[in-house]
Design an enzyme around this catalytic site. Structure first.
Site, short mmCIF file in Angstrom:
data_model
loop_
_atom_site.label_atom_id
_atom_site.label_comp_id
_atom_site.label_asym_id
_atom_site.label_seq_id
_atom_site.Cartn_x
_atom_site.Cartn_y
_atom_site.Cartn_z
N ASP A 221 0.85 -1.19 0.00
CA ASP A 221 0.00 0.00 0.00
C ASP A 221 0.89 1.24 0.00
OD1 ASP A 221 -2.33 1.65 0.18
OD2 ASP A 221 -3.34 0.02 1.22
N HIS A 259 -12.88 -1.46 -8.02
CA HIS A 259 -14.01 -0.54 -8.14
C HIS A 259 -13.61 0.92 -7.87
CE1 HIS A 259 -15.63 -0.30 -3.72
NE2 HIS A 259 -14.31 -0.26 -3.75
#
Length: 892
Positions: A221, A259
């Protein structure tokens, strides 16, 4: 002066709805206040489950004493909103609802952190800036409100970044526990390393690392997310951008990542993933967890949540939620193929299995849809097929060690020669790799036709085709024990409050108290009492129904759809009810003000027939016809508007009835033969009606009974049309396999064939009631009529009078996935238990007989029928099922 097209009632209803919209901003504010005060935690910790108002106030920390009078006002709003339940009779106490439990801190399924994120000023300001964003040139409303992208803002604002990460971690806690459960643990089989891209604080990766100590997990991340987090022996945190470089591993996990990005970036990321994992032969795979938009879902609230989530993605990230077709296109563009299934525990999320990285064989894709469009050829990996059994799949060891494991929650994988039923009839044909020999034939039901594959054939990558479907929606089946728990918890439906009160409410409140305090009846034979959930309560409810209940039948509606019963065939139950109801003198009233229940006298069979016989061209026309009828009675009477239809009921047996009524009549009590809990049937509101095949309207009780147990040499019997996906599987496993298993397809319709059918029913210990296209089948009632213990193989089917009868006392339930083990299951039932079930079945038979005139409960189902509708009249969901089952049980 009102417009001629708008009646006063409609105007009042629109006015009330508009005020609800205007003031709706207060609801989340009150929810946030409750979370900040810790109210959900206080109610959750109370061992008595009901917390009095005084105890609640005393437990609230740092509450200004001068403002304690506001707490009941706050609680009233939150009760209206469905977070808490108010217990007036227990001394003004409160308890958590199922929704309220989701706000409890540190609970596994808690949405508390997500809710606080959604109420953060940064998020609210983004939503408030949509109007300005539509007039400027910036890509997102977030940038319009805050001058930078969401990801840049998180990197620069530690407080908001912490709230966002907490929300993501809260969601990950539930998913991580599901991932490492037995039903999904196989997805990690054979892996030595895994990268969780965009894994945030590492909640999912840490759970996987703990569950699989030999699996090295890497969390990738951005630097401001990773911070100074330290790993463990098999867990590592890596700071970096997923678009720059992805660490190499056996597998990559993408949870709620795609998404957040547009198609171009998604394809770019997927190609990066393919570069970072080994070939299929070395076990490489990508696992995706994301949302699949489902506009045709029967759950309207679920669809609305999906639409709102899509809106959030568009205004925050310039991305979107994707439909199944959009996912399909995305993966085709990335030169990969996926199988899609739905996760039940999180209704708006879907889990997707992505094949491993390999330049596989060519695929010829086609569709059997009306459009008959051809899909472009793509390069794909060999993927698993799945056998869809109802709403579940069952485990089978992989035939090919190199097959990609499909990832499904509560759905186990199949081998590369698995079978799948494709509900939408859209079929993707995949060329499968070589497979082992020595297997039996496989019957595959594609929805349009049935084909057979021989598993003992050696198949190369260029030979036989494997059928797998994109649109197979696989949900965990609702077991009989789960449905029993819904009855006991009274938690299946929401409270419906009348717009104004009437004298009938007081009468029913008195009835409710009397039923709840029913004296225990002790002088009743054990076998008879054992077929009821609570015989004393049912008996008291039944007696009060006969004394108190009044019903009004609307006179509106034209034949043949309204007021014209059809008395024969498998849909006859709705016709018999209509006939007996409309001529009844005991319960009917001419003055609707005296009524507790309102009957909508339409025939779902006649409505369906109108599609071809009248000026209807589409199923939507039938829905509109019912909608117009509701509008008509709501203009002529005020009763529908008063209760929003909660005290209205109808009886419908046609397969289409749930779909035709799920919108316009959602709030009313639906008495349905097609009682599919996965299709919108609500236990504690709706009522399951027996599917009775009435062959003679003049003599509906003809040819009852069967042989005694000693004269039933056949273990199990089934005969019927081979439609749906389950029956071919039943025949594949058991047709002509064992001499005591008489499993056939359709028998001849001539007198000799019908006589043979009845003979086998009467001489079999167990009668197999396997679903066809829909969950219901007339064989359940036929089995009861012929005193053959029913074996119900129909996941998610709610049996008739479920809230009243204990079905497990006189029948057997087998999950669809257990069909291959059917004979062993039946043989494992002790003879003594079978004898008890058979004796109970003979007693319960009287409640499944249609009589020309309603009879007392001990004489048949005619009066048993009325019993079901009676309880469903009340607005308290805890009381609804008893009454309606009483009414229905009276009628039959």
């Amino acid at each position: 002066m009102l417009n001629n097209n708008i009646c006063a009632n409609q105007l009042i209803e629109a006015e009330a709805q508009s005020w609800d919209y205007i003031l709706s901003y207060l609801r989340p504010s009150c929810m946030k206040c409750a979370i900040q005060l810790g109210i959900p935690n206080i109610l959750h910790k109370n061992p008595n489950s009901i917390t009095s108002l005084s105890d609640l106030i005393a437990a609230l920390p740092n509450l200004n004493p001068s403002k304690t009078t506001f707490i009941p006002i706050l609680m009233r709003v939150l009760v209206d909103f469905g977070l808490f339940k108010y217990h007036h009779q227990q001394g003004d106490g409160y308890s958590l609802t199922s929704v309220g439990r989701l706000l409890v801190e540190n609970d596994l399924s808690s949405k508390r952190s997500f809710f606080l994120f959604a109420q953060h000023p940064v998020v609210l300001n983004t939503a408030a800036s949509v109007g300005d964003w539509l007039r400027d040139d910036l890509p997102t409303a977030f940038e319009t409100a805050h001058g930078k992208s969401h990801w840049d803002y998180c990197g620069e604002e530690p407080e908001f970044n912490g709230v966002f990460n907490d929300a993501m971690a809260g969601d990950s806690r539930l998913i991580s526990n599901l991932l490492i459960s037995d039903c999904c643990a196989g997805v990690f089989e054979g892996l030595t390393s895994l990268v969780d891209i965009g894994g945030g604080t590492g909640a999912v990766a840490m759970a996987i690392a703990r569950a699989f100590p030999r699996l090295k997990c890497i969390v990738l991340d951005l630097p401001h997310v990773i911070g100074d987090r330290k790993g463990t022996e098999n867990l590592e945190f890596v700071a970096g951008s997923m678009f720059d470089k992805t660490p190499h591993a056996n597998a990559i996990l993408l949870k709620w990542i795609l998404h957040n990005w547009d198609d171009e970036n998604c394809v770019k990321l997927l190609k990066k993933c393919k570069e970072s994992i080994p070939s299929k032969e070395n076990g490489g795979k990508v696992i995706i967890i994301d949302i699949v938009m489902e506009d045709n879902c029967c759950n309207e609230q679920l669809v609305q949540s999906q639409h709102l989530m899509d809106l959030l993605m568009r205004i925050t990230y310039a991305s979107k939620e994707r439909t199944e077709k959009e996912w399909e296109k995305l993966f085709l563009d990335a030169a990969v193929v996926v199988l899609i299934s739905q996760l039940l525990a999180l209704p708006y999320e879907n889990y997707i299995s992505l094949p491993s990285n390999v330049d596989g064989v060519g695929v010829e894709a086609e569709t059997d849809l009306a459009t008959d469009e051809k899909r472009s050829n793509v390069e794909v990996d060999s993927v698993l097929g799945f056998q869809k059994l109802g709403n579940s799949s069952y485990v089978e060891k992989r035939l090919n060690a190199n097959s990609t494991i499909g990832f499904y929650l509560n759905v186990s994988t199949y081998s590369s020669l698995g079978k799948m039923r494709n509900e939408s009839a859209q079929i993707l044909q995949l060329k499968s790799p070589a497979r082992p020999s020595g297997r039996k034939n496989v019957i595959i039901d594609t929805g349009n036709k049935t084909v057979s594959l021989s598993e003992n054939e050696t198949t190369s990558s260029n030979s036989n085709m494997l059928r797998a479907g994109f649109n197979s929606k696989i949900r965990r089946p609702a077991s009989i024990s789960y449905m029993n728990s819904l009855v006991q918890q009274n938690s299946s439906i929401s409270l419906v409050r009348p717009q104004w009160h009437s004298a009938r409410e007081g009468e029913l409140q008195n009835v409710k108290v009397q039923i709840e305090n029913s004296p225990i009846i002790r002088n009743i034979p054990e076998l008879h009492a054992s077929i009821f959930r609570n015989y004393s309560r049912f008996r008291r409810s039944y007696e009060l129904m006969e004394r108190v209940l009044k019903i009004y039948v609307y006179k509106e509606g034209e034949k043949p759809i309204f007021h014209q019963p059809y008395m024969r065939g498998i849909y006859a139950s709705e016709g018999w009810f209509m006939k007996l109801m409309e001529k009844n003198k005991q319960f009917l009233v001419k003055d609707p003000k005296r009524a507790h229940l309102f009957y909508l006298p339409f025939s779902s069979l006649k409505l369906r027939e109108a599609l071809s016989k009248q000026n209807f061209t589409h199923q939507k026309d039938l829905e509109n016809h019912l909608s117009n009828y509701i509008g008509r009675i709501s203009r002529n009477y005020h009763f529908w508007n008063r209760s929003r239809g909660a005290d209205h009921f109808f009886v419908a047996c046609h397969d289409w009835a749930p779909r035709l009524t799920r919108k316009n009549m959602e709030t009313s009590v639906r008495v349905l033969c097609n009682s599919n809990i996965a299709g919108g049937f609500k236990i504690q509101k709706d009522v399951s009606l027996p599917v009775t095949y009435v062959r003679s309207a003049e003599d509906p009780l003809k040819d009852l009974g069967g042989n005694p147990p000693s004269a039933r040499p056949v273990l199990a019997f089934f005969a019927g049309g081979i439609h749906g996906y389950l029956r071919p599987i039943l025949l594949q496993h058991w047709s002509e396999k064992e001499p005591d298993m008489k499993i056939f397809g359709p028998m001849p319709r001539d007198p000799e064939g019908k006589a043979k059918y009845r003979e086998l029913m009467k001489s079999s210990k167990y009668c197999i009631c396997a679903r066809g296209y829909e969950v219901h089948t007339p064989r359940v009632v036929e089995s009861i009529h012929y005193e053959c213990v029913p074996v119900i193989i129909s996941d998610n089917y709610v049996p008739p009078f479920f809230e009243v009868l204990d079905w497990e006392s006189f029948s057997v339930f087998v999950l669809e996935k257990d069909v291959p083990d059917l004979r062993n299951i039946l043989l494992s039932i002790p003879e003594e238990k079978y004898m008890k079930m058979q004796r109970r079945l003979k007693i319960v038979q009287q409640y499944f007989l249609w009589h020309k005139n309603p009879v007392k409960m001990s004489k048949g189902l005619s009066k048993f029928e009325y019993g079901g509708t009676w309880a469903h009249r009340r607005y308290d969901p805890a009381d609804i099922p008893d009454d309606l089952n009483d009414l229905l049980q009276y009628q039959i």
